[in-house]
Write an enzyme that holds these catalytic residues in place. Structure first.
Site, PDB file in Angstrom:
ATOM      1  N   ASP A 200       0.876  -1.172   0.000  1.00 27.94           N
ATOM      2  CA  ASP A 200       0.000   0.000   0.000  1.00 27.94           C
ATOM      3  C   ASP A 200       0.914   1.222   0.000  1.00 27.94           C
ATOM      4  O   ASP A 200       1.721   1.407   0.915  1.00 27.94           O
ATOM      5  CB  ASP A 200      -0.915  -0.029   1.233  1.00 27.94           C
ATOM      6  CG  ASP A 200      -1.937   1.107   1.220  1.00 27.94           C
ATOM      7  OD1 ASP A 200      -1.631   2.173   0.644  1.00 27.94           O
ATOM      8  OD2 ASP A 200      -3.027   0.938   1.799  1.00 27.94           O
ATOM      9  N   ARG A 375       0.653  14.721  14.083  1.00 29.82           N
ATOM     10  CA  ARG A 375       1.329  14.310  12.851  1.00 29.82           C
ATOM     11  C   ARG A 375       1.491  15.509  11.919  1.00 29.82           C
ATOM     12  O   ARG A 375       0.543  16.255  11.680  1.00 29.82           O
ATOM     13  CB  ARG A 375       0.459  13.233  12.194  1.00 29.82           C
ATOM     14  CG  ARG A 375       1.050  12.586  10.974  1.00 29.82           C
ATOM     15  CD  ARG A 375       0.164  11.452  10.515  1.00 29.82           C
ATOM     16  NE  ARG A 375      -1.044  11.934   9.836  1.00 29.82           N
ATOM     17  CZ  ARG A 375      -1.746  11.218   8.957  1.00 29.82           C
ATOM     18  NH1 ARG A 375      -1.375   9.982   8.670  1.00 29.82           N
ATOM     19  NH2 ARG A 375      -2.825  11.705   8.387  1.00 29.82           N
TER      20      ARG A 375
END
Ligand SMILES: *Cc1c(COP(=O)(O)O)cnc(C)c1O
Length: 416
Positions: A200, A375
Site C-alpha cells: 500500500d 502528525r
C-alpha cells in the site's frame, strides 16, 4: 540555537531549493502553513479551469458524446500514464479508479487466488485499519478459513512470514509514525517463502521514488488524494506486475473489466490486460481533477524530491529539538531519514488532539491520530523551509503558553 538563527538557515535553504517554482502552482493562502498534504493534498490552480471546461462544456454541452469527443473513455489510461513513473511501473501495469480500499480488495483477492493452498494473510497491527478490515472482510467472504495474522513489530513480521503465507500485505510508510519499510528487502523476504507481496503506497507515491517493477513486487495500491493532490476522494490506483496480468482475474468483474464492454456479451471474458482491474464506469469528474493534478510530475526528479523531503523533515526535528521545551513531546518517527517517509510525528502525553487544534487555530495545519500522535506531513513539492521553522515556533509557543489547554480545543470533530 535561536529561532532567528534557524530562520536564517531556512531562508538560505529556500533560496537554493530546486522546487521553489512549484509552490505558486498551488492554491495556498498567505499565512497558512499546510502540513497535512499527506492526508489531503492542496489544489493546483489549473484544476479549476480544467474542471470548469469538463463541467461547463464537456458535460453540459457535449453530454454523452463527450465520452468520445472529449476523450473521457481514455482518461483512466491517461492518468495511469502519468502516475506509473511515480511508482516505478510500466503504465500497462497501472489501473486508475475506485478507492484505495476497493483496489485493495481486488489485489488481495487476486493474490489469494494465486496461492490456493495457503491460508495466511500476514500484515501488521499498526497497518491502516481499512487495509486490515478489507483483509478480514475478504477472508470471511471466501469462507475458506483464511486467517489475517498481525505482527506487533517489524521483527515479528519477518518471523510470521512462512510456507503457509499466501500474501504479505504492508503499507510502506506507517501512517502514524512515518516509519518506512525497505521495499526490495521485504518483497524478497516474502517471495523467498513463496508468498505474494502487496504494497500500500498511500504515503509513498508522490513523496519519494518507488520502484515496484525493479523490486519485483507482485501487487500494489495507492491513494490519489494525498501526495498526488487529486482532490477529496480522488480515484486511487492498483498495480499488477506484468507476470500476473492475464493469469489472474480480480473478482469485481464489472463490464469495464471485460475484453469488449460495448459488445454487451452476456458471457464474461476478462480484458487480459490491466483493464481487467477496472470495474464499472470511471468517475470522470474525479478522474479529471486527478489527471490535471498529475501533470505537475512530468520532469520532476524524484530522487531530488526525496532529498528535499529528508532535509526538510530533518530540519523540522532539529527546530523542535532546539525550540520546544524538553519533556513536552516525544518523537514517534525514526530519527534516521532513510527510515522515514515524508512526515514527522510526535507523541504528547496529555492531549495531542488539543495541541493539534491549537496549532490549527494559529494557521498551522497538521492532524491527530489516536491515541496520542500529532502528525505533520512535509510534502516536498510545495513547502518552504521558512514555514518549517515557523511551525516549530508555533508548536513551542502553543505548548509553553499552555494555550492548548483552552477548552475549545478538546471537543473532537468527526474527522480528526
Ligand atoms: C489514506 C489511506 C487509505 C485510504 O483508503 P480509502 O479507500 O481511500 O479511504 C488506505 N490505506 C492507507 C494506508 C492509507 O493511508
Amino acid at each position: 540555537m535561536s529561532a532567528e538563527v534557524l530562520e536564517k538557515i531556512a531562508g538560505k535553504l529556500d533560496e537554493t531549493d530546486a522546487f521553489k517554482e512549484y509552490r505558486q502552482r498551488f492554491v495556498l493562502r498567505d499565512g497558512l502553513i499546510y502540513l497535512d498534504g499527506n492526508s489531503l493534498g492542496p489544489m493546483q490552480k489549473s484544476v479549476v479551469n480544467r474542471m470548469a471546461t469538463t463541467l461547463g462544456e464537456e458535460w453540459a454541452k457535449g453530454l454523452i458524446g463527450s465520452w468520445n469527443s472529449a476523450g473521457w473513455s481514455n482518461l483512466g489510461r491517461e492518468a495511469a500514464e502519468k502516475l506509473a513513473p511515480l511508482v516505478g511501473a510500466e503504465p500497462s501495469s497501472v489501473s486508475v479508479g475506485d478507492s484505495t480500499s476497493i483496489n485493495l480488495f481486488k489485489v488481495l483477492a487476486s493474490a489469494v487466488q494465486l496461492r490456493p493452498d495457503r491460508r495466511k494473510i500476514v500484515s501488521e497491527r499498526g497497518n491502516f485499519p481499512t487495509d486490515l478490515y478489507m483483509a478480514h472482510g475478504l477472508g470471511a467472504f471466501l469462507g475458506k478459513g483464511h486467517e489475517v495474522v498481525l505482527a506487533e513489530s517489524d521483527e515479528q513480521l519477518h518471523e510470521l512470514i512462512d510456507e503457509e503465507t499466501a500474501v504479505v500485505m504492508l503499507t510502506q510508510v506507517d501512517f502514524k509514525t512515518g516509519r518506512k519499510l525497505d521495499m526490495a528487502a521485504m518483497t524478497a523476504h516474502a517471495q523467498k517463502h513463496g508468498a505474494l507481496m502487496i504494497w500500500d503506497l498511500a504515503h509513498s507515491a508522490g513523496a519519494f521514488p518507488v520502484h515496484l517493477d525493479q523490486c519485483g513486487a507482485d501487487l500494489a495500491v495507492g491513494c490519489g488524494y494525498k501526495y498526488l493532490n487529486g482532490g477529496p476522494g480522488a480515484p486511487a490506483f492498483a498495480y499488477v506486475n506484468a507476470r500476473h496480468i492475464g493469469s489472474v482475474t480480480q473478482p469485481l468483474t464489472g463490464w469495464f473489466s471485460h475484453a469488449a464492454p460495448f459488445e454487451f456479451d452476456p458471457e464474461y471474458r476478462p480484458a487480459g490486460s490491466i483493464d481487467q482491474f477496472n470495474c464499472g464506469t470511471l468517475p470522470v469528474l474525479g478522474l479529471t481533477a486527478l489527471d490535471e493534478s498529475l501533470k505537475i510530475w512530468s520532469g520532476i526528479d524524484l530522487e531530488a524530491l526525496q532529498e528535499k523531503s529528508r532535509v526538510m523533515t530533518q530540519f523540522f526535528i532539529r527546530c523542535v529539538d532546539e525550540l520546544v521545551r524538553d519533556g513536552e513531546l516525544t518523537l514517534a518517527s525514526p530519527r534516521d531519514p532513510q527510515l522515514r517517509g515524508s512526515q514527522v510525528s510526535y507523541r504528547h502525553k496529555k492531549d495531542a488532539y488539543a495541541v493539534v487544534q491549537a496549532m490549527i487555530a494559529r494557521g498551522v495545519v497538521g492532524d491527530f491520530r489516536d491515541p496520542d500522535i500529532a502528525r505533520f506531513g512535509f510534502a516536498p513539492l510545495y513547502l518552504r523551509y521558512t514555514d518549517v521553522v515557523k511551525a516549530a515556533v508555533h508548536l513551542s509557543e502553543v505548548l509553553e503558553s499552555a494555550e492548548w489547554q483552552s477548552e475549545e480545543f478538546f471537543t473532537r470533530k468527526a474527522v480528526t
